[in-house]
Write an enzyme that holds these catalytic residues in place. Structure first.
Site, PDB file in Angstrom:
ATOM      1  CB  THR A  16      -1.689   6.628  -1.508  1.00 24.75           C
ATOM      2  OG1 THR A  16      -0.683   5.388  -1.448  1.00 24.75           O
ATOM      3  CG2 THR A  16      -1.967   6.872  -0.114  1.00 24.75           C
ATOM      4  CB  SER A  61       1.649   2.448  -8.534  1.00 25.37           C
ATOM      5  OG  SER A  61       2.725   2.723  -7.466  1.00 25.37           O
ATOM      6  CB  CYS A 281      25.235   9.208  -8.280  1.00 29.16           C
ATOM      7  SG  CYS A 281      26.821   8.446  -7.992  1.00 29.16           S
TER       8      CYS A 281
HETATM    9  N1  ASP Z   1       1.979   1.814  -2.631  1.00 20.21           N
HETATM   10  C1  ASP Z   1       1.258   3.272  -3.094  1.00 20.21           C
HETATM   11  C2  ASP Z   1       1.133   3.038  -4.575  1.00 20.21           C
HETATM   12  O1  ASP Z   1       2.258   3.329  -5.357  1.00 20.21           O
HETATM   13  C3  ASP Z   1       2.028   4.183  -2.742  1.00 20.21           C
HETATM   14  C4  ASP Z   1       1.296   5.643  -3.060  1.00 20.21           C
HETATM   15  O2  ASP Z   1       0.418   5.744  -4.187  1.00 20.21           O
HETATM   16  O3  ASP Z   1       1.949   6.550  -2.687  1.00 20.21           O
HETATM   17  O4  ASP Z   1       0.084   2.805  -5.296  1.00 20.21           O
END
Ligand code: ASP
Length: 344
Positions: A16, A61, A281
């Protein structure tokens, strides 16, 4: 603190932090690194030599693979002598897995490898990406008496530095996306970055970095739930070529005491599948034998994962299974801390 001769290698994998809205789909998609760097002109004020490597194909990711982990480890290996520290920009979704995997692939690590990313793209007004990125660089560069302060694979997120293989993504919405339930934070960033020196691992004897280049992909995770059927367990343990299984059990490592269930686990272990018991957990540890409902697992030959996270457990299995160890060696390594991933 670090001096001006400090060199940091930034590896941009995607996530992101560097995403923008795709005009065609309207969804967030990874974008090029120049865009990320342009958003953070403040970085020049550090006076560090910052070099960047961008993945040929930057990824969300969710598309990270063990091959990419090996590629990352090799990038660090190739550049190890040239840099004081490494910052890996990565999506948050699988960051805990990647940091865990890297911790196993990089033995005798003596320099910081800091993963970070963002919940909001760096180009947006309220982004958390800028602070995460700036602090991650500061931590990767931090030294005392000419020694790196955090020579570990870590995750920096929302003011906290964690040991990477202890983390899990616990929040999809808020900026404090990560937690390390079973191990203290390695640092907190406020006005200053205050390091928790007693929690950071410092090698007693320094050895040369050893990088591993193989991971076993024939592994699986089986999460228990009330009402699980023999068909579900069968489907998993009969996967062709399966070598390792993380069993996500209840509480302190408990499972149904049903005869069929224990028999199937025994069958798996007898076939040579390594079964590692971790708890569902968020915090706490597997302690087989405390309740009657874990005695069957001991009898079946299931190994205790202690307080390891599922993320670290699956990576540790991938790592150890690639080493072609004996059954006994496997058990020894799984039950001891190799990179600070479990207590003890
Ligand atoms: N979907 C994104 C990723 O993991 C989420 C992020 O980067 O926060 O690449």
């Amino acid at each position: 603190m670090a001096n001006s001769g400090t060199s940091i290698l930034i590896i941009y994998t995607g996530g992101t932090i560097g995403m923008i809205n795709d005009p065609e789909t309207g969804s967030l998609a990874p974008f090029d690194f120049d865009h990320v760097m342009k958003q953070v002109p403040e970085l020049n004020k550090f006076g560090f030599n910052l070099t960047t490597i961008t993945f040929e194909e930057v990824v969300d990711s969710s598309n990270i693979t063990p091959e990419i982990w090996i590629h990352l480890a090799e990038l660090i290996e190739r550049n190890y002598e040239k840099y004081n520290g490494f910052v890996i920009l990565h999506g948050t979704d699988t960051m805990a897995y990647s940091a865990s995997a890297l911790s196993f692939l990089l033995e005798n690590l003596g320099k910081p490898v800091v993963f970070t990313g963002a919940q909001l793209p760096i180009g947006t007004l309220r982004t958390d990406g800028k602070e995460n990125f700036i602090s991650a660089i500061e931590i990767a560069a931090a030294s005392k008496n000419n020694q790196p302060i955090v020579p570990e694979v870590t995750i920096f997120f929302e003011n906290k530095l964690y040991r990477g293989n202890r983390t899990r993504k616990h929040n999809a919405d808020y900026f404090d996306a990560f937690r390390s339930y079973n191990y203290p934070e390695l640092a907190k960033a406020g006005i200053n970055i205050s390091y928790n020196f007693s929690a950071i691992h410092y090698p007693v004897i320094k050895h040369e970095l050893k990088v591993y280049h193989e991971l076993e992909r024939n592994v699986a995770i089986l999460k228990l739930f009330p009402g699980i059927t023999p068909e579900v367990v069968d489907a998993i343990i009969h996967i062709e070529g399966l070598k390792g299984l993380v069993l996500e059990s209840y509480g302190s490592g408990n499972a149904p005491s049903l005869v069929w269930f224990i028999e199937k686990l025994k069958e798996a272990v007898n076939k040579g599948i390594v079964v590692l018991n971790v708890t569902q957990c968020s915090a706490g540890s597997v302690e087989m034998g405390v309740y009657e409902t874990s005695l069957g697992l001991i009898e079946a030959g299931v190994i205790s994962g202690n307080d390891i996270t599922t993320e670290a457990a699956i990576c540790k299995l991938m790592f150890l299974l690639a080493q072609k160890l004996s059954k006994q060696e496997m058990e020894v390594f799984l039950t001891k801390s190799m990179r600070g991933e479990i207590n003890g």
